[in-house]
Every structure is written in structure tokens, then in C-alpha cells.
Motif scaffolding. Structure first.
Motif, short mmCIF file in Angstrom:
data_model
loop_
_atom_site.label_atom_id
_atom_site.label_comp_id
_atom_site.label_asym_id
_atom_site.label_seq_id
_atom_site.Cartn_x
_atom_site.Cartn_y
_atom_site.Cartn_z
N ARG A 175 0.83 -1.20 0.00
CA ARG A 175 0.00 0.00 0.00
C ARG A 175 0.87 1.26 0.00
O ARG A 175 2.00 1.21 0.50
CB ARG A 175 -0.90 -0.01 1.25
CG ARG A 175 -2.04 -1.00 1.18
CD ARG A 175 -3.17 -0.51 0.32
NE ARG A 175 -3.77 0.69 0.93
CZ ARG A 175 -4.30 1.68 0.22
NH1 ARG A 175 -4.29 1.65 -1.09
NH2 ARG A 175 -4.83 2.73 0.84
N PRO A 176 0.41 2.39 -0.56
CA PRO A 176 -0.94 2.56 -1.11
C PRO A 176 -1.05 2.32 -2.61
O PRO A 176 -2.15 2.34 -3.15
CB PRO A 176 -1.25 4.02 -0.78
CG PRO A 176 0.09 4.69 -0.88
CD PRO A 176 1.09 3.68 -0.36
N ASN A 196 1.64 10.14 4.26
CA ASN A 196 2.01 9.20 3.19
C ASN A 196 3.51 9.17 2.94
O ASN A 196 3.98 9.53 1.87
CB ASN A 196 1.27 9.59 1.90
CG ASN A 196 1.42 8.55 0.81
OD1 ASN A 196 1.75 7.40 1.07
ND2 ASN A 196 1.15 8.96 -0.43
N PRO A 197 4.30 8.70 3.93
CA PRO A 197 5.73 8.51 3.66
C PRO A 197 5.91 7.35 2.68
O PRO A 197 5.31 6.28 2.85
CB PRO A 197 6.31 8.18 5.04
CG PRO A 197 5.16 7.59 5.80
CD PRO A 197 3.93 8.29 5.29
N ALA A 198 6.74 7.54 1.67
CA ALA A 198 6.95 6.50 0.68
C ALA A 198 7.91 5.42 1.16
O ALA A 198 7.90 4.30 0.63
CB ALA A 198 7.49 7.11 -0.61
N PHE A 199 8.71 5.73 2.17
CA PHE A 199 9.75 4.82 2.64
C PHE A 199 9.80 4.81 4.16
O PHE A 199 9.28 5.71 4.82
CB PHE A 199 11.13 5.25 2.11
CG PHE A 199 11.19 5.40 0.61
CD1 PHE A 199 11.48 4.32 -0.21
CD2 PHE A 199 10.93 6.62 0.00
CE1 PHE A 199 11.51 4.44 -1.58
CE2 PHE A 199 10.96 6.76 -1.37
CZ PHE A 199 11.25 5.67 -2.17
N ARG A 217 4.71 11.60 -0.15
CA ARG A 217 3.93 11.71 -1.37
C ARG A 217 2.57 12.32 -1.09
O ARG A 217 2.22 12.59 0.06
CB ARG A 217 3.81 10.33 -2.02
CG ARG A 217 5.17 9.81 -2.52
CD ARG A 217 5.05 8.50 -3.26
NE ARG A 217 4.19 8.60 -4.44
CZ ARG A 217 4.58 9.08 -5.62
NH1 ARG A 217 5.82 9.53 -5.78
NH2 ARG A 217 3.73 9.12 -6.63
N GLY A 218 1.78 12.52 -2.12
CA GLY A 218 0.51 13.22 -2.00
C GLY A 218 -0.48 12.52 -1.09
O GLY A 218 -0.54 11.29 -1.02
N GLU A 219 -1.27 13.32 -0.38
CA GLU A 219 -2.24 12.78 0.56
C GLU A 219 -3.31 11.93 -0.13
O GLU A 219 -3.81 10.96 0.46
CB GLU A 219 -2.93 13.92 1.32
CG GLU A 219 -2.00 14.72 2.21
CD GLU A 219 -2.74 15.76 3.03
OE1 GLU A 219 -3.95 15.57 3.28
OE2 GLU A 219 -2.12 16.77 3.41
N ASP A 220 -3.67 12.26 -1.35
CA ASP A 220 -4.75 11.56 -2.02
C ASP A 220 -4.46 10.08 -2.20
O ASP A 220 -5.39 9.26 -2.31
CB ASP A 220 -5.04 12.19 -3.39
CG ASP A 220 -5.72 13.54 -3.27
OD1 ASP A 220 -6.16 13.88 -2.15
OD2 ASP A 220 -5.79 14.26 -4.29
N GLU A 221 -3.17 9.69 -2.24
CA GLU A 221 -2.84 8.27 -2.42
C GLU A 221 -3.37 7.41 -1.27
O GLU A 221 -3.65 6.22 -1.46
CB GLU A 221 -1.33 8.09 -2.56
CG GLU A 221 -0.77 8.61 -3.86
CD GLU A 221 0.72 8.42 -3.99
OE1 GLU A 221 1.28 8.77 -5.05
OE2 GLU A 221 1.36 7.91 -3.04
N VAL A 222 -3.52 8.00 -0.07
CA VAL A 222 -4.04 7.23 1.05
C VAL A 222 -5.47 7.62 1.44
O VAL A 222 -6.12 6.91 2.21
CB VAL A 222 -3.12 7.34 2.29
CG1 VAL A 222 -1.78 6.69 2.02
CG2 VAL A 222 -2.94 8.77 2.73
#
Length: 353
Positions: free
Chosen positions: A198-199, A317-320, A295-300
Motif C-alpha cells: 500500500r498505497p 504518506n511517507p513512501a519509505f 507523497r501526495g495525501e490523495d494516495e491514502v
């Protein structure tokens, strides 16, 4: 699966290719439904492709970055850019994703050839691609040998992986998934548990697609199921990739990786990180110095364009995340295997004989 996807299952995948004065990138945002390639001939399109994850995976974006310098030079000639505009365009490529060190490393590798023109830069970018694929195949052998020695080969292994680390994430073959492919070639894989990731579902969309491509038995599971699967004794080892490895062995990888490492430590099974030496960043002393991309909030907060959280909710939304070196049983590169938790550090490995 589309007709093109079925044809791809009978040949080696290449996420990044140079053809006819431009880049061809497998558009990974469309998988597994469609296998299409995006043609890239300008800097704006390349930067957008890297940021949107059309091309992703630290080694693959490194290769794309090296080719991007050649693209920038050709565009400068067409558009009449001066030196300042050219360097600004290259900087945009270099900084398109900040956590994975390979992008900056590969751009910096070809930069000294800038004054020799696009053909010289392109030749060096070709070398970057060839070396990455060869490094992946070499590290796959090292990693498979180490796992067989550590876990044993009395029966095929049950493995867990997180995110996508195969041919789609590299110049070819793969890092962590490359190790799994090597074990499969030796008839030593019983099953792979692929976390969905995810996400953006790189595990279910991409890793599962590659496992199916190679005929490797697998399950896709929710990220939250991974720790329980490990603690129930259903996994012999976890094999993951990395976007950056600090000098002390701390490792940045797709968010959710540290939970897998913690579960492996509790269960007493190996947690193996597979990454080329271009991913090792000796200038960063520890994981505290690794910039984590948000990353962008919309991804979660959304799914398929539909809001799934209350309107007042914010998205984190941390990518890592960073796995401490003490939880990394071993780091495998093309130079061999370091048992990081036992005190063997990347600096010793890279500066050794």
C-alpha cells in the motif's frame, strides 16, 4: 492479461530501453492490466514519469537518469538552451525523487562527459544499464548461495518479499526478486508471499505479475498480514530491496519494510536486503540522514478517484521507512554478502580488497 502481456511472459522484461533517440519506459502505472511503453524525448516527460512512478525502483530510475542527461543535451541542441538552462534541466532530473540515491549517482556519473556531447553521454548511460543488469545477476547468485547455506536446502524455501524489486525495478533481472528467481531456477522455491504494498500496490500489481511471468508459486497478502505470516512459522526468510543503504547498514526501503524486519527478528529468521553497490551511500552516516519522501495525501485518502476517508481527515504518506542495521541479517550486493547485524558494515565491504 492482454496479448502483449502474454507475449512479454515469454521474454525478458526491460523497464528502461533506449531506441531511436529516445527512452522507452514500461508504464508501470498501467500494469497488470496493460503492458504499454511510454516514449520519452524531453526532460519534462522524463521528470513526470519518474515522479508518477511510470518508471520506479532505485536501479531503474538511476539508469533512466543517466539516459536523461543525454536527452537533456539533445533537447538543449534543439531548443537553443544555454549552459545554465541545460544544467537546470539536469538538476530537475537528478532531484526528481530524493530518497533513492541511485538517481543522483547515475546522473553524476555521466555529467563529466557533458562537454563531449550527447553521444559520449549516451555511451556511458548504456554502460550503466549493462553494469546494473550484470550486477543484479551476480548478486542473485551470492544471495541464493547465502540463503541455502544459512537456511538449508533440504526442501524448497518459503520466502516473503515487500514491494517490487524485479526486472521492472532495475535494468534487468532484479535485486531481491532476482535472488528469488535464482532460487527458483534451482528448484528451491516452494512459495513466495508478496506483500501488496500500500498505497500504490506495487506488490500485487507488479511483483505478482513478475512472479506469474516466471511461473513462481505465490500468494499476494495485505501488508498487515506479513508479521503474522512470519510469526506463525510460514516463512523461512524475507528478501527485500533498498533505495538507500547508509554507512552503518541502516536501510531505506518501501514503507512497511521495517515491520517485516521486526517480525523476522522476533521469529529468528533471516532478513536479507539485496541492492547493488550504487545504492550504498557512504556519505550518509546513518538512517537519520536519509530524506524520506512524502507523497501526495490523495494516495491514502482516495481509491480509484473516490474519497475513502472523511473530508476532514489528513493523509500521512511517507513512501519509505528506515530499517536499523541491527535488524538487517545480511546485505547482498554484486560484491558479496555482509552480515550487517553481526557487525559487517557497507563501508568495510566497499573499501575492502
Amino acid at each position: 492479461m492482454s496479448q502483449e502481456s502474454r507475449q512479454a511472459s515469454r521474454q525478458e522484461l526491460h523497464a528502461v530501453e533506449w531506441a531511436d533517440d529516445g527512452l522507452l519506459l514500461i508504464d508501470q502505472t498501467l500494469l497488470p492490466d496493460r503492458l504499454e511503453r511510454l516514449r520519452v524525448t524531453d526532460v519534462d516527460t522524463l521528470v513526470d514519469a519518474i515522479r508518477r512512478l511510470v518508471v520506479r525502483g532505485a536501479p531503474a530510475i538511476g539508469v533512466a537518469g543517466a539516459y536523461g542527461v543525454a536527452l537533456a543535451l539533445r533537447q538543449a541542441e534543439r531548443a537553443g538552451w544555454d549552459r545554465t538552462a541545460l544544467l537546470a534541466a539536469i538538476a530537475r532530473i537528478r532531484e526528481a525523487r530524493p530518497t533513492a540515491v541511485n538517481l543522483a549517482v547515475c546522473v553524476d556519473r555521466v555529467l563529466p562527459l557533458l562537454d563531449q556531447g550527447p553521444d559520449a553521454v549516451l555511451a556511458e548511460a548504456h554502460a550503466v544499464l549493462r553494469e546494473d543488469e550484470q550486477a543484479n545477476r551476480t548478486m542473485a547468485g551470492h544471495g541464493a548461495d547465502w540463503l541455502v547455506k544459512r537456511v538449508g536446502a533440504l526442501r524448497p524455501l518459503r520466502l516473503l518479499t515487500h514491494c517490487n524489486t524485479g526486472a521492472l525495478a532495475t535494468a534487468g533481472w532484479g535485486t531481491a526478486l532476482g535472488v528469488i528467481r535464482e532460487l527458483h531456477a534451482r528448484d528451491l522455491v516452494e512459495v513466495v508471499y508478496a506483500d501488496e504494498t500500500r498505497p500504490l500496490l506495487q506488490g500485487s500489481r507488479l511483483t505478482a505479475w513478475e512472479l506469474a511471468h516466471d511461473g513462481i508459486p505465490h500468494y499476494v497478502q495485505a501488508d498487515g498480514a506479513a508479521a503474522g505470516t512470519i510469526l506463525r512459522g510460514e516463512v523461512d526468510a524475507a528478501v527485500v530491496g533498498a533505495d538507500r543503504v547508509a554507512a552503518n547498514g541502516d536501510t531505506a526501503n518501501k514503507v512497511g519494510t521495517v515491520a517485516v524486519a521486526l517480525a523476522c527478528a522476533e521469529a529468528g529468521i533471516p532478513f536479507l536486503v539485496a541492492a547493488p553497490t550504487t545504492t550504498v551511500d557512504l556519505a550518509t552516516a546513518s538512517g537519520e540522514g536519509i530524506h524520506i519522501e512524502l507523497r501526495g495525501e490523495d494516495e491514502v485518502l482516495e481509491w480509484g478517484g473516490l474519497r475513502t476517508a472523511p473530508a476532514v481527515s489528513r493523509g500521512h504518506n511517507p513512501a519509505f521507512d528506515v530499517t536499523p542495521g541491527r535488524l538487517v541479517t545480511a546485505l547482498v550486493t554484486e560484491r558479496g554478502v555482509l552480515e550487517v547485524a553481526a557487525g559487517q558494515l557497507p563501508a568495510d565491504h566497499l573499501h575492502g580488497p
